[in-house]
Design an enzyme around this catalytic site. Structure first.
Site, PDB file in Angstrom:
ATOM      1  N   SER A 117      -5.713   0.692   4.610  1.00 11.97           N
ATOM      2  CA  SER A 117      -4.924  -0.549   5.258  1.00 11.97           C
ATOM      3  C   SER A 117      -3.603  -0.075   6.062  1.00 11.97           C
ATOM      4  O   SER A 117      -2.809   1.035   5.374  1.00 11.97           O
ATOM      5  CB  SER A 117      -4.586  -1.501   4.132  1.00 11.97           C
ATOM      6  OG  SER A 117      -3.654  -2.647   4.675  1.00 11.97           O
ATOM      7  N   TYR A 141       0.447  -3.607  -3.347  1.00 13.22           N
ATOM      8  CA  TYR A 141      -1.090  -3.561  -2.720  1.00 13.22           C
ATOM      9  C   TYR A 141      -1.120  -2.362  -1.687  1.00 13.22           C
ATOM     10  O   TYR A 141      -2.044  -1.597  -1.972  1.00 13.22           O
ATOM     11  CB  TYR A 141      -1.216  -4.938  -1.510  1.00 13.22           C
ATOM     12  CG  TYR A 141      -2.325  -4.920  -0.664  1.00 13.22           C
ATOM     13  CD1 TYR A 141      -3.775  -4.846  -1.249  1.00 13.22           C
ATOM     14  CD2 TYR A 141      -2.107  -4.609   0.707  1.00 13.22           C
ATOM     15  CE1 TYR A 141      -4.564  -4.649  -0.579  1.00 13.22           C
ATOM     16  CE2 TYR A 141      -3.236  -4.579   1.434  1.00 13.22           C
ATOM     17  CZ  TYR A 141      -4.606  -4.415   1.041  1.00 13.22           C
ATOM     18  OH  TYR A 141      -5.373  -4.421   1.785  1.00 13.22           O
ATOM     19  N   LYS A 145      -3.414   1.108  -2.237  1.00 13.49           N
ATOM     20  CA  LYS A 145      -4.361   1.934  -1.159  1.00 13.49           C
ATOM     21  C   LYS A 145      -4.006   3.305  -0.799  1.00 13.49           C
ATOM     22  O   LYS A 145      -4.927   4.086  -0.754  1.00 13.49           O
ATOM     23  CB  LYS A 145      -4.435   0.825   0.191  1.00 13.49           C
ATOM     24  CG  LYS A 145      -4.897  -0.432  -0.173  1.00 13.49           C
ATOM     25  CD  LYS A 145      -6.478  -0.367  -0.031  1.00 13.49           C
ATOM     26  CE  LYS A 145      -7.040  -1.860  -0.484  1.00 13.49           C
ATOM     27  NZ  LYS A 145      -8.624  -1.654  -0.583  1.00 13.49           N
TER      28      LYS A 145
END
Ligand code: NAD
Ligand code: UFG
Length: 322
Positions: A117, A141, A145
């Site tokens: 991402s 988050y 990743k």
């Protein structure tokens, strides 16, 4: 027919990737718990309903289904929730992914395409963002990743796993044939919220921040059509399966659009203005996130063909009208 495990294939981006895989002559075998996915989105190959964290299931699946490569979409993806519940994000996005890599190593499967991402860049120092820009996530988050990207590098070196970490910018739009589309619950992404507000199915859109240092004061993002993302996955998979080198690549267009520009374009698509109201900034939102996509174009031969704003909005609208 080459069989590809698609973890998270019942989700938004994974289902489009299954369609692209099938079109390219692969057999997508979806593993999805359906925690956030939809059974009816699995149309291009079998669905194995189960959790990525179930190591016994994974081991059986990889061997019994004669899997030769993996695409990995299964994750949690709400930035705000990741701040409130980091444990949930680390467990699914990191621990379960490491389990998948272990299972691949044990089964002798060496190619994986991973959903990374733009969130791994945090608040960028400059735009457009090249891959060698510092990766300093500003929420759990993005950290999860990045942790997987780093694990891929080390696992790759030690166990001969070849990987592609594809850093998506803002996925949007829907399958142009209307066979699958975006259906997150709760929905937090701008494009579906705008279209459904325009259709009277949701309250007016809140513009999160109108005082950003951008031309119209609203935040700028790089919207990329989900079917273009799917194509990039197939290109990356073919590269890895042909013995090509691992890579991390941005998937975006290089063009940024503001929240207001999205509203204007959606208003044009719907034929009436989108109801909206100004609201404070959302915590953790950078002013601008625009990809430098030249590496994916050069290394994968990727060329987005549906990522112009009118096509994104037209296909998304057709999907939401169903
Ligand atoms: P999605 O929620 O629609 O799809 C994820 C799928 O994974 C769902 O079907 C869910 O049921 C499944 N899943 C989650 N955890 C699982 C588990 N432990 N076991 C089995 N299945 C599980 O999300 P999406 O928008 O399609 O995103 C796919 C991937 O792309 C994610 O990894 C996300 O982080 C990444 N990504 C998405 C965007 C975006 O704009 N949507 C941007 C950047 C990166
Ligand atoms: N926005 C609004 N109102 C809304 C929803 C969004 O103004 O109701 C704005 C956001 O503030 C942002 C833009 O619209 O400026 C796009 O927001 P999205 O929530 O659609 O997408 P994000 O840019 O926040 O998130 C995307 C991906 C994430 C990824 C992130 C990278 O969906 O997975 O990019 O930072 F982590």
């Amino acid at each position: 027919m080459t069989r590809v495990l698609v973890a998270g294939g019942a989700g938004y981006i994974g289902s489009h990737a299954c369609k692209a895989l099938a079109r390219a002559g692969f057999m997508p075998v979806t593993l999805d718990s359906l925690i956030n996915g939809h059974e009816q989105a699995v149309r291009w190959g079998p669905l194995v309903k189960g959790d990525l964290g179930d190591r016994a299931l994974l081991g059986r699946l990889l061997t019994e289904e004669k899997i030769e490569a993996v695409m990995h979409f299964a994750a949690y993806l709400y930035v705000g929730e990741s701040v409130e519940q980091p444990a949930k994000y680390y467990a699914n996005n990191v621990t379960n992914t490491l389990g998948l890599l272990d299972a691949m190593r044990d089964a002798g499967i060496s190619s994986i395409v991973f959903s990374s991402s733009a969130a791994t860049y945090g608040t960028p120092e400059r735009n457009p963002i090249p891959e060698d820009h510092p990766q300093l996530p500003i929420n759990p988050y993005g950290e999860t990743k990045l942790a997987v990207e780093r694990a891929l590098k080390w696992y790759g070196g030690a166990y001969g796993i070849r990987w592609a970490a594809l850093r998506y910018f803002n996925a949007a739009g829907a399958d142009p044939d209307g066979e699958t589309g975006e259906a997150h619950d709760p929905e937090t992404h701008l494009v579906p919220l705008v279209l459904e507000a325009g259709m009277g199915k949701r309250p007016p859109v809140k513009l999160f921040g109108t005082d950003y240092p951008t031309p119209d004061g609203t935040a700028v993002r790089d919207y990329v059509h989900v079917s273009d993302l799917a194509d990039a996955h197939v290109l990356a998979l073919k590269r890895l399966m042909a013995g090509g080198e691992s890579l991390a690549a941005n998937l975006g267009t290089g063009d940024g659009y503001s929240v207001r520009q999205i509203l204007d374009e959606a208003g044009r698509a719907l034929g009436s203005p989108i109801p909206h109201e100004n609201a404070p900034r959302r915590a953790g939102d950078p002013a601008e996130l625009v990809a430098d996509p030249s590496l994916a174009m050069r290394e994968l031969g990727w060329k987005p063909t549906r990522s112009d704003l009118p096509t994104i909005l037209k296909t998304a609208l057709a999907w939401h009208r169903r």
